[in-house]
Design an enzyme around this catalytic site. Structure first.
Site, PDB file in Angstrom:
ATOM      1  N   SER A 255      46.296  48.824  15.720  1.00 14.99           N
ATOM      2  CA  SER A 255      44.625  48.993  16.282  1.00 14.99           C
ATOM      3  C   SER A 255      43.851  47.501  15.160  1.00 14.99           C
ATOM      4  O   SER A 255      44.475  47.591  14.045  1.00 14.99           O
ATOM      5  CB  SER A 255      44.272  49.825  17.373  1.00 14.99           C
ATOM      6  OG  SER A 255      43.499  50.444  16.343  1.00 14.99           O
ATOM      7  N   LYS A 256      42.851  47.033  15.929  1.00 18.48           N
ATOM      8  CA  LYS A 256      41.809  46.641  14.842  1.00 18.48           C
ATOM      9  C   LYS A 256      41.559  47.476  13.410  1.00 18.48           C
ATOM     10  O   LYS A 256      41.252  46.681  12.808  1.00 18.48           O
ATOM     11  CB  LYS A 256      40.657  46.698  15.894  1.00 18.48           C
ATOM     12  CG  LYS A 256      41.433  45.285  16.418  1.00 18.48           C
ATOM     13  CD  LYS A 256      39.567  44.550  16.540  1.00 18.48           C
ATOM     14  CE  LYS A 256      40.053  43.699  18.321  1.00 18.48           C
ATOM     15  NZ  LYS A 256      38.225  43.502  18.609  1.00 18.48           N
ATOM     16  N   ARG A 257      41.676  48.832  13.677  1.00 13.67           N
ATOM     17  CA  ARG A 257      41.086  49.821  12.373  1.00 13.67           C
ATOM     18  C   ARG A 257      42.496  49.488  11.831  1.00 13.67           C
ATOM     19  O   ARG A 257      41.703  49.557  10.696  1.00 13.67           O
ATOM     20  CB  ARG A 257      40.997  51.051  13.012  1.00 13.67           C
ATOM     21  CG  ARG A 257      40.443  51.716  14.574  1.00 13.67           C
ATOM     22  CD  ARG A 257      40.161  53.309  13.969  1.00 13.67           C
ATOM     23  NE  ARG A 257      41.656  53.242  15.008  1.00 13.67           N
ATOM     24  CZ  ARG A 257      42.545  54.654  14.096  1.00 13.67           C
ATOM     25  NH1 ARG A 257      42.840  55.154  13.257  1.00 13.67           N
ATOM     26  NH2 ARG A 257      43.707  54.568  14.614  1.00 13.67           N
TER      27      ARG A 257
END
Ligand code: GLU
Length: 487
Positions: A255-257
């Site tokens: 994910s963006k994390r």
């Protein structure tokens, strides 16, 4: 359009008449690497079998779908060169068709109106949860509602088979079996008449004659529901292939994390489409231990039985390695516009700079991305912002003044400003002074670029150009002088 679908027998990988795959993103965000990998596998499979690849935009969720996302998806596909043969087909333009099929199911009693209120359904769910049961609709409206509550717009539910099992042979996961008792009568049209995801997918996959549904395994639980609807519509299901998840380095779903996940972000970060595609093809697919695949090779070799069952982990280092491989292998002229884009992003004017192709050739052994390459190349185009502190401290010392002056004297007369000639002059200068090359080359590097690391000093001199070289040497000499005064 016909209500009955021609395909009666499920296609197998071997006996394919005409392969048709589709990529069906919901435009609720940018095109991320997971979506791009799905698109790539669909594209490769279609190309491998001389079939068609369809792009379908699943935009029925009007609240979450945005034009911006549609544009980002189209742009991402285009940048990756994943060209489709049909589409983009927008589901919002097919509402009449969905209505028609819903009506057909209602007419044949394969679907029914449900008037149950949200409150009732919520209470039912709570009850079931409390009893340790899986929440599912209890079929209260399944046998008809004698007196429908006034003013309530019903939803439409699909009459899922009550017993038996749904079985399908997934090209990746093998045989999957789900008991119908696990499934309930799912809503296919909301109270406002709009169709739901599991239903529109079915109608579209049938109308579009999709033979192979290749998608992320987050959809595997939807598949038995979709198969039941397909069968109710008198059609047989396509071949399914559910792709394994992509994980971040910490083992969580990517994910963006974890950093960049948007395809266009990778472009902005200086990756090449061929490198990203090559990276993505190996995320969950393998062909022996081969790592580097040209697009033609991918098409030639791609097969669903090479898709791994296990989740794949995203590895930025490997992507960087592949990107550098493509930077080195590509014809420099094929990289110039992407390189120019990077320099423009950094507001670097190219007006008086050297040829971009020559800078690329000088830098590509040293950078993994075009962004890195651009950052390291600014000094070829404009004055460096002063000297890097450490580099200046180490190399712009009083002892450097003599070799720099000696070189400057020799350079003023040079008319053939070419790397080869300049290299000879640098060597002659150090020989005359009985110095090691580094005693001149390092101060000169700092003078020209502001930093201690650049490509070869000969090519760097050539690319900086005569006038600017002389001016930068003067500036470095002035810096050394100033420093000597302060010491
Ligand atoms: N629209 C779905 C998604 O973006 C994909 C549906 C499908 O491939 O069947 O997750």
């Amino acid at each position: 359009m016909s209500m009955h679908w021609g395909r009666k027998a499920a296609p197998t990988t071997e006996s394919i008449m005409s392969v048709r795959t589709r990529f069906a993103p919901s435009p609720t965000g940018f095109l991320h690497v997971g979506g791009a990998r799905t698109a790539l596998f669909c594209y490769l499979f279609a190309r491998r079998h001389g079939g068609d690849f369809v792009l379908r935009i699943e935009d029925t969720d009007r609240e979450r779908s945005t034009q911006e996302s549609v544009d980002a998806i189209l742009h991402g596909m285009d940048w990756l060169g994943l060209d489709y043969d049909e589409g983009p087909v927008y589901q919002t333009q097919r509402f009449d068709r969905y209505k028609e099929v819903i009506q057909d199911l209602l007419d044949r009693d394969l679907a029914y109106y449900c008037y149950c209120s949200r409150e009732r359904l919520d209470a039912l769910r709570e009850e079931q949860k409390a009893a340790g049961l899986k929440p599912r609709y209890d079929g209260r409206c399944a046998d008809g509602v004698a007196s429908p509550p006034e003013g309530v717009q019903p939803v439409v539910r699909f009459r899922n088979p009550k017993d038996g099992v749904v079985q399908f042979n997934d090209a990746v996961r093998g045989e999957v079996t789900i008991s119908n008792t696990e499934l309930d009568d799912l809503i296919i049209a909301r109270a406002d008449g709009t169709p739901t995801y599991n239903f529109t997918v079915v109608v579209d996959d049938l109308d579009m004659n999709i033979t192979h549904v290749v998608r992320g395994d987050d959809h595997v639980n939807n598949t038995p529901r979709q198969i039941n609807i397909m069968r109710a519509l008198g059609a047989s299901e396509p071949q399914f292939a559910h792709l394994p998840m992509i994980l971040g380095p910490d083992g969580q779903r990517l994910s963006k994390r974890h950093g960049a996940v948007s395809v266009l972000q990778f472009r902005d970060d200086g990756y090449l489409p061929d490198a990203l595609l090559n990276y993505l093809v190996r995320l969950g697919w393998s062909h022996g231990d081969q790592e580097v695949f040209s697009r033609a090779e991918m098409i030639d070799l791609f097969a669903l039985d090479g898709v791994n069952k296990a989740a794949a982990t995203f590895d930025m280092d490997k992507l960087g390695w592949l990107n550098q491989h493509y930077l080195k292998e590509s014809a420099p002229e094929s990289l110039t516009s992407a390189f120019e884009y990077q320099l423009q992003q950094m507001a670097v004017s190219l007006a008086n700079g050297p040829d971009l192709g020559e800078v690329i050739v000088a830098q590509r052994e040293r950078a993994q991305t075009l962004r890195e390459m651009a950052e390291q190349s600014v000094f070829y185009f404009q004055e460096p912002d002063g000297f890097d502190e450490g580099a200046a401290k180490k190399h712009l010392r009083p002892v450097a003044a003599e070799p720099l002056l000696a070189l400057r004297a020799r350079l003023t007369d040079v008319s053939d400003w070419q790397a080869e000639t300049l290299g000879v002059i640098v060597n002659d200068t150090v020989e005359a002074l009985e110095l090691k090359l580094g005693k001149l080359a390092q101060p000169l590097r700092v003078a020209l670029s502001g930093r201690a690391a650049t490509p070869g000093i000969d090519i760097t001199l050539a690319l900086v150009g005569k006038e600017r070289t002389l001016a930068r040497i003067d500036k470095a000499l002035a810096f050394i002088k100033e420093r000597a005064k302060q010491a």
